[in-house]
Design an enzyme around this catalytic site. Structure first.
Site, mmCIF file in Angstrom:
data_model
loop_
_atom_site.group_PDB
_atom_site.id
_atom_site.type_symbol
_atom_site.label_atom_id
_atom_site.label_comp_id
_atom_site.label_asym_id
_atom_site.label_seq_id
_atom_site.Cartn_x
_atom_site.Cartn_y
_atom_site.Cartn_z
ATOM 1 N N ASP A 1 -2.144 -1.682 10.563
ATOM 2 C CA ASP A 1 -2.451 -1.518 9.144
ATOM 3 C C ASP A 1 -3.154 -2.739 8.537
ATOM 4 O O ASP A 1 -3.537 -2.712 7.369
ATOM 5 C CB ASP A 1 -1.158 -1.264 8.343
ATOM 6 N N LYS B 1 0.864 -1.198 0.000
ATOM 7 C CA LYS B 1 0.000 0.000 0.000
ATOM 8 C C LYS B 1 0.888 1.232 0.000
ATOM 9 O O LYS B 1 2.055 1.177 0.396
ATOM 10 C CB LYS B 1 -0.928 0.025 1.205
#
Ligand code: C5P
Length: 328
Positions: free
Chosen positions: A137, A12
Site C-alpha cells: 500500500d 486511507k
C-alpha cells in the site's frame, strides 16, 4: 543548520476493493479506490548521531527495527549511499492493524522526509520501486489524495479527489490479520461461497462511479465484507450500527478491521458519530466512532527550526489510542 522535516502521514480508506486471483508470488491482484483521509500520524526527522545511526522514538509499541519508518530510512540509505545519522519521531494516531494504512503511510512519509532532509530527490521510478518493496500500500501515499490502485498496489492511477462526502469509521478495538482475511476469502471462494454481495464491477464501472456517481450511491463494495464479517460478528454489528444510524453505504476498509460508513457531508457524519457514541447505537464494547474527512491533496512537507507547532493540511484530533510515550 539544525532543522526538522515534519510530515503528516494520513490514513486511507478503500471505497472499493475487488480481490482477483492469487498470483505466483503469493499475493492477490486488487482493484481498489484509495482515498486519503483526515486522521493522520506525524513523522518528524532530523539529522543526529553518528553515520549509519537511527534513533526512533514516539508513541509506537512495535519494535523500532521492524517499524516501517526504520525500513524506509534504511531503504533510502541503501539507494543513495547517504548514511548521516537520523533521529526520527513517530506520533501515531492511526490504530495499528485497522486497515487504515497507517504503517504504509508512515513509510511513504519517511521516504519523502529523507529526500527533503538531505535534498536528495529520488527519480520517480526509483521512489515507486522502493515504496513498493516496503509494502503493497506504500506507493499510493507518495502523491495525490485519491487513486485507482491495481496489481499488488504498485499500479497507481491518480484520480481527481472528491470532497463531497464524509465518513464515519468505527474503530472496533479488535484487529484482523491481513493474511487471515485473504485466507478466509480464498476458503470461501474455494467452497463456492462468494457471498450475497453485488456482481463484481469492471474497472471502467469503478472509475465511472468515482468520477460521476452520487456520493454514497456509488454501488462500490469490498470483497472482504462477506468472508470477514461472517467470521467476526463484532464487525458485522459495527456495519449494521452504521447503516441504522443513517450511513448511505457501509463496509470494511481494506481487509478490516475498521468499518466505514459513507455520509453526504460532515454534518450528517457528526450526527451519526454522536448517536453511536451517546446511545452506543448497537456498537460492540470497545468500538469507537470517528469522523473522517476526505483530503483534497496529500499534506505538504513542513520545515521547522524552532519546534513550534507546525500544522499540515490534514486536520485531526487525537483519536485517543494511547500508547506509552518513549517506547519503540
Ligand atoms: O501486505 P502484507 O505483507 O501485510 O500482506 C500480508 C499477507 O496478506 C500476505 O503475505 C499475503 O498472504 C496476503 N496478501 C495477498 N494479496 C495482497 C496483499 C496481501 O494475498 N495484495
Amino acid at each position: 543548520m539544525q532543522r526538522r522535516v515534519i510530515l503528516e502521514a494520513p490514513a486511507k480508506v478503500n471505497l472499493h476493493l475487488r480481490v482477483d486471483g492469487l498470483r505466483p508470488d503469493g499475493y492477490h491482484d486488487l482493484l481498489s479506490i484509495f482515498c486519503a483521509v483526515s486522521l493522520a500520524d506525524t513523522v518528524t526527522l532530523r539529522r543526529s548521531g553518528p553515520p549509519g545511526s537511527l534513533r526512533l522514538r514516539g508513541n509506537v509499541d512495535v519494535p523500532a527495527a521492524s517499524n516501517l519508518v526504520t525500513r524506509a530510512v534504511e531503504a533510502f540509505r541503501a539507494e543513495t549511499g547517504i548514511r548521516d545519522g537520523v533521529a526520527a519521531e513517530l506520533r501515531k494516531r492511526i490504530p495499528v492493524g485497522s486497515g487504515l494504512g497507517g504503517g504504509s503511510s508512515d513509510a511513504a512519509a519517511a521516504l519523502r522526509c529523507m529526500e527533503a532532509l538531505f535534498e536528495a530527490p529520488l527519480a520517480p521510478a526509483r521512489r515507486l520501486e522502493l515504496a513498493s518493496r516496503l509494502g503493497s500500500d506504500v506507493p499510493f501515499f507518495l502523491e495525490g489524495a485519491a487513486a485507482l490502485v491495481e496489481g499488488r498496489g504498485e499500479r497507481v492511477q491518480r484520480l481527481g479527489p472528491r470532497t463531497d462526502f464524509a465518513l464515519v469509521a468505527v474503530l472496533p478495538g479488535v484487529a484482523v490479520a491481513t493474511a487471515d482475511a485473504y485466507r478466509w476469502l480464498d476458503a470461501d471462494r474455494a467452497a463456492g461461497r462468494r457471498g450475497a454481495g453485488p456482481r463484481a464491477l469492471t474497472r471502467d464501472e469503478v472509475l465511472a462511479a468515482w468520477e460521476c456517481g452520487v456520493a454514497g450511491h456509488w454501488g462500490l463494495s469490498n470483497d472482504f465484507d462477506g468472508p470477514v464479517l461472517a467470521r467476526v460478528p463484532a464487525l458485522a454489528a459495527c456495519r449494521d450500527a452504521l447503516l441504522a444510524a443513517g450511513a448511505l453505504e457501509a463496509g470494511l476498509t481494506g481487509s478490516g478491521s475498521t468499518v466505514i460508513g459513507v455520509f453526504a457531508g460532515r454534518v450528517e457524519a457528526e450526527a451519526c458519530r454522536r448517536a453511536l457514541r451517546d446511545r452506543r447505537g448497537g456498537l460492540p464494547p470497545g468500538a469507537r466512532p470517528v469522523v473522517l474527512i476526505p483530503l483534497a491533496s496529500l499534506p505538504a512537507i513542513c520545515y521547522n527550526r524552532s519546534m513550534r507547532i507546525c500544522q499540515g493540511e490534514a486536520t485531526h484530533g487525537d483519536n485517543g489510542y494511547s500508547h506509552q510515550e518513549g517506547r519503540g
